[in-house]
Motif scaffolding. Structure first.
Motif, mmCIF file in Angstrom:
data_model
loop_
_atom_site.group_PDB
_atom_site.id
_atom_site.type_symbol
_atom_site.label_atom_id
_atom_site.label_comp_id
_atom_site.label_asym_id
_atom_site.label_seq_id
_atom_site.Cartn_x
_atom_site.Cartn_y
_atom_site.Cartn_z
ATOM 1 N N PHE A 224 0.634 -1.266 0.023
ATOM 2 C CA PHE A 224 -0.517 -0.228 -0.178
ATOM 3 C C PHE A 224 0.496 1.177 0.444
ATOM 4 N N SER A 225 2.298 0.852 0.573
ATOM 5 C CA SER A 225 3.162 2.842 0.909
ATOM 6 C C SER A 225 3.783 2.657 -0.009
ATOM 7 N N PHE A 226 4.217 3.910 -0.819
ATOM 8 C CA PHE A 226 5.490 4.434 -1.534
ATOM 9 C C PHE A 226 6.590 4.990 -1.029
ATOM 10 N N GLN A 227 6.531 4.899 0.407
ATOM 11 C CA GLN A 227 7.682 4.955 1.080
ATOM 12 C C GLN A 227 8.485 3.590 1.047
ATOM 13 N N ALA A 228 8.097 2.304 1.208
ATOM 14 C CA ALA A 228 8.881 1.163 1.619
ATOM 15 C C ALA A 228 8.453 -0.011 1.009
ATOM 16 N N ASP A 229 10.281 -0.341 0.304
ATOM 17 C CA ASP A 229 9.653 -1.426 -1.049
ATOM 18 C C ASP A 229 8.568 -2.417 -0.706
ATOM 19 N N GLY A 230 7.521 -2.973 -1.675
ATOM 20 C CA GLY A 230 7.241 -4.397 -1.319
ATOM 21 C C GLY A 230 6.774 -4.443 -2.743
ATOM 22 N N PRO A 231 6.051 -5.647 -2.584
ATOM 23 C CA PRO A 231 5.249 -6.006 -3.922
ATOM 24 C C PRO A 231 3.783 -5.242 -4.394
ATOM 25 N N LEU A 232 3.387 -4.544 -5.325
ATOM 26 C CA LEU A 232 2.292 -3.831 -6.115
ATOM 27 C C LEU A 232 0.846 -4.915 -4.973
ATOM 28 N N ASP A 233 0.878 -5.044 -3.951
ATOM 29 C CA ASP A 233 -0.556 -5.683 -4.310
ATOM 30 C C ASP A 233 -2.047 -4.920 -4.238
ATOM 31 N N MET A 234 -1.803 -3.874 -2.587
ATOM 32 C CA MET A 234 -2.596 -3.307 -2.535
ATOM 33 C C MET A 234 -4.094 -3.915 -2.045
ATOM 34 N N ARG A 235 -3.721 -5.116 -2.200
ATOM 35 C CA ARG A 235 -5.707 -5.679 -2.127
ATOM 36 C C ARG A 235 -6.366 -5.590 -0.826
ATOM 37 N N MET A 236 -7.011 -5.238 -0.062
ATOM 38 C CA MET A 236 -7.231 -5.498 1.521
ATOM 39 C C MET A 236 -8.061 -6.889 1.987
ATOM 40 N N GLY A 237 -8.374 -7.347 1.167
ATOM 41 C CA GLY A 237 -8.967 -8.783 1.270
ATOM 42 C C GLY A 237 -8.473 -10.127 -0.097
ATOM 43 N N GLN A 238 -8.514 -11.089 -0.184
ATOM 44 C CA GLN A 238 -7.668 -11.539 -1.440
ATOM 45 C C GLN A 238 -7.891 -11.878 -2.465
ATOM 46 N N SER A 239 -8.927 -11.990 -2.681
ATOM 47 C CA SER A 239 -9.981 -12.069 -4.152
ATOM 48 C C SER A 239 -9.402 -10.894 -4.921
ATOM 49 N N GLY A 240 -9.883 -10.566 -5.705
ATOM 50 C CA GLY A 240 -9.343 -10.010 -7.435
ATOM 51 C C GLY A 240 -7.770 -9.328 -7.378
ATOM 52 N N PRO A 241 -8.389 -8.797 -8.830
ATOM 53 C CA PRO A 241 -6.794 -8.568 -9.490
ATOM 54 C C PRO A 241 -5.679 -7.697 -8.311
ATOM 55 N N THR A 242 -4.480 -7.997 -8.415
ATOM 56 C CA THR A 242 -3.751 -6.854 -8.110
ATOM 57 C C THR A 242 -3.575 -5.813 -8.353
ATOM 58 N N ALA A 243 -2.791 -4.219 -7.915
ATOM 59 C CA ALA A 243 -2.113 -3.892 -8.078
ATOM 60 C C ALA A 243 -1.159 -3.683 -9.668
ATOM 61 N N ALA A 244 -0.359 -4.838 -9.614
ATOM 62 C CA ALA A 244 0.413 -5.106 -10.850
ATOM 63 C C ALA A 244 0.039 -5.894 -11.388
ATOM 64 N N GLU A 245 -1.151 -6.785 -11.265
ATOM 65 C CA GLU A 245 -1.929 -7.128 -12.330
ATOM 66 C C GLU A 245 -2.396 -5.914 -13.559
ATOM 67 N N PHE A 246 -3.468 -5.261 -12.475
ATOM 68 C CA PHE A 246 -4.162 -4.017 -12.705
ATOM 69 C C PHE A 246 -3.223 -2.991 -14.048
ATOM 70 N N LEU A 247 -2.062 -3.077 -13.422
ATOM 71 C CA LEU A 247 -1.192 -1.952 -13.908
ATOM 72 C C LEU A 247 -0.488 -2.873 -15.365
ATOM 73 N N ASN A 248 -0.025 -4.333 -15.373
ATOM 74 C CA ASN A 248 0.614 -4.368 -16.509
ATOM 75 C C ASN A 248 -0.544 -5.155 -17.067
ATOM 76 N N GLN A 249 -1.611 -4.772 -17.434
ATOM 77 C CA GLN A 249 -2.631 -5.453 -18.294
ATOM 78 C C GLN A 249 -3.853 -4.318 -18.322
ATOM 79 N N ALA A 250 -3.764 -3.219 -17.512
ATOM 80 C CA ALA A 250 -4.805 -2.250 -18.895
ATOM 81 C C ALA A 250 -3.727 -1.118 -19.628
ATOM 82 N N ASP A 251 -4.889 -0.587 -20.426
ATOM 83 C CA ASP A 251 -4.194 0.345 -21.324
ATOM 84 C C ASP A 251 -4.080 1.298 -20.691
ATOM 85 N N GLU A 252 -3.475 2.106 -21.772
ATOM 86 C CA GLU A 252 -3.469 3.953 -21.066
ATOM 87 C C GLU A 252 -4.050 4.738 -20.942
ATOM 88 N N ALA A 253 -6.112 4.167 -21.257
ATOM 89 C CA ALA A 253 -6.386 4.808 -21.001
ATOM 90 C C ALA A 253 -7.337 4.663 -20.096
#
Ligand SMILES: C[S@@+](CC[C@H](N)C(=O)[O-])C[C@H]1O[C@@H](n2cnc3c(N)ncnc32)[C@H](O)[C@@H]1O
Length: 320
Positions: free
Chosen positions: A118-147
């Protein structure tokens, strides 16, 4: 867990005041977190607290945070989204409740654990999910188009340079770590060390809100609260930024019989629904003392109201 408090409850006295808990009341803490609100609810005499959190870590820690209350049955912990509270309460035979508190957003425990992403101040995997289901932030950013990425940054981060940042994200893929994303954003919009606020703040907020569908959850949570409160029951909601506060403000205005301002082109139509909430209180911000003790409370705002007797309105059900 570290020795310091895992999360300092925000506007706690004001929330407990707004709930006006009477001895033996049944109360919902829709965002259990580190149990700060729940502990106070029990301390002022709630007979039973049902604590919801969508984060399995919060629920697992909760059992050890308040063991006596769990053992005696005064506290029931439920790993679920608060938008589902009326269904859970009915399934468990609990019925309508006397009070509901929602403390929207992330907990310090989530922010401070780098591995949650969740934090940009400490390095970690780009997850950001509060629960355990659905795509992670990395999956979203690597798959969504620019728009689509630009839309999320604009809509949920109110980011004026959304297009520039989205372009830089797409050019920098694949992105797997929070530090990589923060560096891309800073390079894209220019960041000088010592600058007042880090330009990554808005991007991280936007992606987190999108990944967890937080604004939809808030809207549905307010509707679920309307269905779950008994007449005279109290609702108290704490938000942390204007996007969330606007949703709560609009909901309480609509549900208490307030009508939006009309114009020559858009006349105000009479609302055929009876008001479901009354005694909507003025918004409350943290005191100087709280701000000094807990700077993270800076943007918090509490809104509260009392449930009337009219039946709950039909859910807008726009999502799902
Ligand atoms: C700001 S913290 C709450 C802190 C808590 N009031 C305390 O004093 O410890 C928000 C918590 O709500 C949870 N949360 C956020 N959205 C949720 C939702 N839609 N349903 C259930 N829990 C949610 C988060 O996982 C987090 O643990």
């Amino acid at each position: 867990m570290t020795s310091r408090a895992p999360h300092t409850p925000v506007l706690i006295d004001e929330v407990i005041g707004a709930l006006a808990i009477q001895p033996g009341d049944t109360v919902v803490d829709g965002t259990f977190g580190a149990g700060g609100y729940t502990r106070s609810m029990l301390a002022v005499g709630a007979g039973r607290v049902i604590g919801f959190d969508r984060d399995p870590d919060a629920i697992a820690n909760g059992r050890s945070l308040v063991p006596d209350a769990v053992e005696s049955g005064r506290l029931t912990l439920v790993e679920e989204r608060f938008s589902q509270m009326d269904r859970v309460l009915a399934d468990r035979g609990i019925g309508l409740v006397d009070g509901i508190a929602l403390d929207i957003g992330v907990s310090s425990m989530q922010l401070d654990r780098a591995e949650r992403g969740f934090s940009f101040q400490a390095d970690g995997p780009l997850d950001m999910r509060m629960g355990q289901s659905g795509p992670t932030a990395a999956e979203f950013l690597n798959q969504a188009d620019e728009a689509e990425i630009a839309r999320v940054l604009r809509q949920y981060g109110e980011e004026p340079r959304a297009r520039t940042i989205a372009r830089a994200i797409v050019a920098g893929r694949p992105i797997e770590r929070t530090a990589e994303l923060a560096a891309i954003v800073r390079r894209a919009v220019g960041y000088r060390a010592g600058q007042k606020s880090d330009p990554a703040t808005r991007t991280f907020q936007a992606i987190r809100i999108h990944i967890n569908a937080e604004l939809d959850e808030l809207e549905e949570g307010l509707e679920a609260a309307e269905r779950s409160l008994k007449p005279g029951g109290r609702l108290a909601v704490v938000t942390f930024h204007s996007l969330e506060d606007r949703i709560v403000k609009r909901f309480l205005r609509e549900r208490s019989g307030g009508t939006p301002a009309g114009s020559r082109h858009r006349p105000v139509l009479a609302d055929p629904n009876e008001p479901t909430f009354e005694r909507v209180a003025k918004p409350v911000s943290p005191s100087e003392r709280e701000l000094a003790a807990n700077p993270r409370s800076r943007s918090a705002r509490l809104r509260s109201a009392v449930r009337g007797t009219a039946p709950a309105r039909k859910s807008t059900g726009e999502r799902k």
